[in-house]
Scaffold this motif. Structure first.
Motif, mmCIF file in Angstrom:
data_model
loop_
_atom_site.group_PDB
_atom_site.id
_atom_site.type_symbol
_atom_site.label_atom_id
_atom_site.label_comp_id
_atom_site.label_asym_id
_atom_site.label_seq_id
_atom_site.Cartn_x
_atom_site.Cartn_y
_atom_site.Cartn_z
ATOM 1 N N VAL A 551 0.839 -1.205 0.000
ATOM 2 C CA VAL A 551 0.000 0.000 0.000
ATOM 3 C C VAL A 551 0.871 1.251 0.000
ATOM 4 C CG1 VAL A 551 -1.762 1.287 1.274
ATOM 5 C CG2 VAL A 551 -1.926 -1.198 1.108
ATOM 6 N N MET A 552 1.982 1.216 0.740
ATOM 7 C CA MET A 552 2.865 2.379 0.731
ATOM 8 C C MET A 552 3.475 2.602 -0.650
ATOM 9 S SD MET A 552 2.896 4.404 3.196
ATOM 10 C CE MET A 552 4.223 5.383 2.495
ATOM 11 N N VAL A 553 3.770 1.533 -1.379
ATOM 12 C CA VAL A 553 4.276 1.720 -2.742
ATOM 13 C C VAL A 553 3.234 2.434 -3.595
ATOM 14 C CG1 VAL A 553 5.029 0.555 -4.849
ATOM 15 C CG2 VAL A 553 5.865 -0.232 -2.636
ATOM 16 N N HIS A 554 1.981 1.992 -3.519
ATOM 17 C CA HIS A 554 0.907 2.695 -4.228
ATOM 18 C C HIS A 554 0.874 4.171 -3.823
ATOM 19 C CE1 HIS A 554 -1.576 -0.103 -6.567
ATOM 20 N NE2 HIS A 554 -1.318 -1.026 -5.672
ATOM 21 N N ASN A 555 0.948 4.427 -2.524
ATOM 22 C CA ASN A 555 0.884 5.810 -2.045
ATOM 23 C C ASN A 555 2.034 6.645 -2.596
ATOM 24 O OD1 ASN A 555 -1.347 5.123 -0.495
ATOM 25 N ND2 ASN A 555 -0.175 4.865 1.398
ATOM 26 N N LEU A 556 3.227 6.079 -2.607
ATOM 27 C CA LEU A 556 4.392 6.815 -3.108
ATOM 28 C C LEU A 556 4.225 7.182 -4.577
ATOM 29 C CD1 LEU A 556 7.111 4.637 -1.364
ATOM 30 C CD2 LEU A 556 6.626 7.037 -0.826
ATOM 31 N N ILE A 557 3.694 6.244 -5.351
ATOM 32 C CA ILE A 557 3.460 6.524 -6.773
ATOM 33 C C ILE A 557 2.465 7.665 -6.925
ATOM 34 C CG2 ILE A 557 2.538 5.566 -8.919
ATOM 35 C CD1 ILE A 557 3.513 2.776 -7.813
ATOM 36 N N ARG A 558 1.383 7.601 -6.161
ATOM 37 C CA ARG A 558 0.349 8.639 -6.265
ATOM 38 C C ARG A 558 0.869 9.987 -5.771
ATOM 39 N NH1 ARG A 558 -5.180 6.497 -3.763
ATOM 40 N NH2 ARG A 558 -5.998 8.299 -4.932
ATOM 41 N N LEU A 559 1.616 9.979 -4.675
ATOM 42 C CA LEU A 559 2.153 11.234 -4.160
ATOM 43 C C LEU A 559 3.130 11.863 -5.160
ATOM 44 C CD1 LEU A 559 2.661 10.174 -0.451
ATOM 45 C CD2 LEU A 559 1.223 12.074 -1.233
ATOM 46 N N HIS A 560 3.908 11.026 -5.829
ATOM 47 C CA HIS A 560 4.808 11.564 -6.856
ATOM 48 C C HIS A 560 4.007 12.213 -7.979
ATOM 49 C CE1 HIS A 560 7.204 11.039 -10.652
ATOM 50 N NE2 HIS A 560 7.982 11.817 -9.938
ATOM 51 N N ARG A 561 2.906 11.589 -8.370
ATOM 52 C CA ARG A 561 2.099 12.151 -9.452
ATOM 53 C C ARG A 561 1.509 13.504 -9.074
ATOM 54 N NH1 ARG A 561 -0.558 6.281 -10.871
ATOM 55 N NH2 ARG A 561 0.914 5.746 -12.528
ATOM 56 N N PHE A 562 1.158 13.663 -7.812
ATOM 57 C CA PHE A 562 0.614 14.950 -7.381
ATOM 58 C C PHE A 562 1.707 16.000 -7.193
ATOM 59 C CE2 PHE A 562 -3.161 12.490 -5.942
ATOM 60 C CZ PHE A 562 -4.147 13.271 -6.526
ATOM 61 N N THR A 563 2.792 15.640 -6.546
ATOM 62 C CA THR A 563 3.758 16.637 -6.085
ATOM 63 C C THR A 563 4.964 16.830 -7.000
ATOM 64 O OG1 THR A 563 5.078 15.018 -4.843
ATOM 65 C CG2 THR A 563 3.160 15.994 -3.712
ATOM 66 N N ASP A 564 5.229 15.850 -7.882
ATOM 67 C CA ASP A 564 6.437 15.847 -8.708
ATOM 68 C C ASP A 564 7.711 15.730 -7.879
ATOM 69 O OD1 ASP A 564 5.116 16.037 -11.155
ATOM 70 O OD2 ASP A 564 5.016 18.219 -11.032
#
Length: 693
Positions: A551-564
């Motif tokens: 789940v943290m891997v998913h979160n990291l991917i999504r956070l990167h997409r939002f924040t760059d």
């Protein structure tokens, strides 16, 4: 409860499971310094019993053994007896479940483990009967043997401990760096994952049969990329069969824990919050993919069940409903033909019995039947000479009457703990349901629950694991953080308040500080300041819920997409690379990580809508986005009149503005951006033509 029993220490605990054992004859202790010090001082082994309040076999063992005077006498004389609620202490459950699995080759609850005063396990199992039965030793005989071994044969115990300790070190290890994530590996993995697929009944072959929630998520994601018909067929068949079987509550909605057979017919009747949260999400995703309204109805009924029967006055969600009522498993849920006729009327009883598979012989105990759907509506209409509208009306009325009749029965016990991780799963499901079904009630419920958790975090100065009976219990574990961060990201894509993104970013920093293993990679299950246990575990495998690491891997991917922020991308890449070999060697053990790998390798679908969220044109665009299954999307709504907080977190949003004062949609797929569009129809065309990653 024994008639002469006086309450033990568990009477004052907040856990419903522990309080259920407050009148056992056993001198129970909760886990804590008092019991552990007592074991040291008196040199007595610990008898550790782990379970949860809606566990049927936990109830059975409590009645047969812990309420038996002679068994209780042996336990009290020879052991320090400790009760643990696995939902309050998943760390202890994880450690000692692995130990029992190493000893016996299987696990489950009640979990019964014997420890030295140093907390080292030397024997264990699950349920034990009061006398020798079914190939299991009677509990008194086992107690006698282990007491004798501890007193007279400690060298044997030390040998067992040495072997277990060596094997249990793997709980704290992260696999060495493996192969880089690749689409070719995922294509190979899906074949292995589906190797045991049940072509007739969906799910995987064999019994008991558990809902494969993480596998279903991986299948949907893989189908989105490949369009492979077999994957969609597997997904659809499984969802249809589960919803038409006894696993699903045909009257109220919601799923039971598992079926004891291989056709989803006879369930173990407890209902868990985490199952219903995950399955509601899977049905919503499948509805987006297929357009099958039946799947949407199942999702809606499941979410409605949770809001009606599993919601606390504060707006957060209870943990579980028991399988038993009046001391009998399933009594609340099953029916006889006579009960059907009494509630729904003799005239309609034959049709209703046929619709829900109720027979004189029954499919359950004592001639009762678990409701299921052996025929579809068209078959029933033909059998009873009704048109489809008449049939639907009859079935709707039948469900209403049967449900009202069932409400007069004694209800199963409800475990009213509030668990952060499980609530986060339900917040995500409600947020997604709000999007897909355009249901503002779901959105409001998700927001209320998230605000409760954040409010309690602010009061305590830390994210908490659990609340029970208005009391709070302990720091959050990795699962609590990971699932709640995911829920916050889902909430942002529902109401577009930047506060959700800010909270997700803040909590992700805490995960890096408190859980990340800077020496070996991966995330520990417990925070850095947690009490010292036998090992500090890491969990990479999915169980009933996905692993916190995936789940943290998913979160990291999504956070990167939002924040760059490239740090998120690099951490996701590092963790995935370490776990790829483990994932390929266990094709059904890390399905959520497989879905995360799909997400990592997919080009981002960046959708930015610019305009006032209250404008009808922008609302229509959002509805179009929500209609499509877009697992790799990053959805942002920028209100030009109020966007300062958003721009601090999502800097890329600075580049997008309304054109000619109109609500405007911008879509970029990977490195390619399309011309902006100004209508729902134009956006729908862009999303419909982008079907493959």
């Amino acid at each position: 409860m024994h008639s002469n029993a006086r309450p033990n220490r568990l009477l004052y605990e907040t856990s419903p499971y522990l309080r259920q054992h407050a009148y056992n004859l056993v001198d129970w202790h909760p886990w804590g310094p008092e019991a552990l010090e007592k074991a040291h001082l008196e040199d007595r082994p610990i008898l550790l019993s782990i379970g949860y309040s809606t566990c049927h076999w936990c109830h059975v063992m409590a009645h047969e053994c812990f309420e038996d005077p002679e068994i209780a006498r042996l336990m009290n004389e020879w052991f320090i007896n400790i009760k643990v609620d696995r939902e309050e202490r998943p760390d202890l459950d994880d450690i000692y479940m692995h130990a029992v699995q190493m000893i016996t080759g299987r696990g489950g609850w009640p979990l019964t483990v014997f420890l030295t005063p140093e907390l080292k396990p030397f024997y264990g199992g699950t349920y034990f009967p009061p006398i020798d039965r079914g190939g299991l030793p009677g509990f008194p005989r086992l107690l006698q043997a282990l007491h004798d071994s501890y007193k007279n044969k400690k060298s044997n115990i030390h040998n067992v401990i040495a072997t277990l300790e060596q094997n249990m070190r793997i709980l704290a290890l992260t696999p060495a760096s493996g192969q880089a994530p690749s689409l070719a590996a995922l294509d190979q993995l899906i074949e292995h994952n589906l190797a045991d697929f049940d072509e007739g009944n969906g799910g995987f072959r064999g019994a008991p049969k558990f809902p494969p929630s993480q596998d279903l998520g991986f299948w949907a994601c893989h189908y989105h990329r490949t369009g492979q018909p077999k994957v969609l067929q597997s997904l659809s068949l499984t969802l249809q069969k589960m919803a038409r079987g006894g696993l699903y509550d045909q009257l109220r909605g919601g799923f039971h824990r598992y079926s004891v057979d291989d056709v989803w017919l006879i369930p173990h009747f407890e209902k868990m919050l985490y199952d219903n949260a995950q399955l509601a999400r899977r049905y919503l995703e499948a509805y987006q993919i297929t357009g099958d309204v039946f799947l949407a109805q199942v999702a809606q009924q499941t979410l409605d069940y949770v809001l009606a029967e599993m919601t606390a006055p504060e707006g957060v969600f209870y943990a579980a409903q028991d399988a038993d009522s009046e001391g009998v498993e399933g009594r609340f849920f099953v029916w006889t033909p006579e009960q059907i006729a009494e509630v729904a009327g003799a005239q309609r009883a034959p049709l209703i019995c046929a619709a829900f598979g109720v027979t004189q012989e029954g499919n359950f105990e004592h001639g009762a039947s678990v409701l299921h759907r052996p025929q579809n509506e068209a078959q029933l209409a033909e059998q009873f000479s009704l048109n489809m509208d008449e049939m639907r009306h009859v079935l709707t009325e039948a469900r209403r009457r049967l449900w009202q009749g069932r409400e007069q029965r004694v209800r199963p016990h409800r475990d009213e703990k509030i668990i952060t991780a499980w609530n986060a799963l339900m917040i995500s499901a409600l947020a997604y349901g709000s999007q897909v079904l355009d249901n503002r009630t779901y959105r409001g419920a998700a927001i209320t629950a998230a605000q409760f958790i954040l409010g309690r975090e602010a009061q305590a100065g830390r994210l908490l694991r659990i609340w029970a009976a208005t009391d709070r219990q302990g720091s959050a574990f990795l699962d609590d953080f990971a699932f709640f961060i995911a829920a916050l990201l889902d909430l942002y894509e529902t109401d577009f308040s930047p506060a959700w993104l800010a909270a997700a970013v803040r909590l992700s920093k805490e995960v890096e500080t408190s859980f990340y293993d800077r020496e070996a990679g991966g995330y520990f299950s417990t925070p850095v300041d947690h009490e010292k246990l036998l090992v500090r575990p890491k969990n990479f495998f999915d169980l009933a819920i996905p692993s916190g690491n995936s789940v943290m891997v998913h979160n990291l991917i999504r956070l990167h997409r939002f924040t760059d922020n490239p740090d998120y991308f690099l951490r996701a890449q590092e963790t995935l690379t370490r776990l790829q070999t483990l994932m390929m060697e266990n094709p059904r053990g890390l399905s959520h990580l497989a879905a995360a790998t799909e997400d990592f390798l997919a080009p981002t679908l960046a959708i930015t809508l610019v305009g006032n969220p209250t404008e009808p044109a922008l609302a229509e665009m959002l509805a179009v986005v929500y209609r499509h299954y877009l697992p790799h999307r990053r959805l942002v709504v920028k209100d030009p009149e109020s966007c300062e907080a958003l721009l601090e977190i999502v800097p890329a949003a600075r580049h997008y503005d309304r054109i000619d004062g109109r609500p405007t949609a911008f879509v970029c797929h990977g490195q390619t951006c399309q011309a902006p569009v100004f209508s729902a129809g134009g956006l729908d065309n862009l999303l419909a033509t982008r079907t493959k990653d």
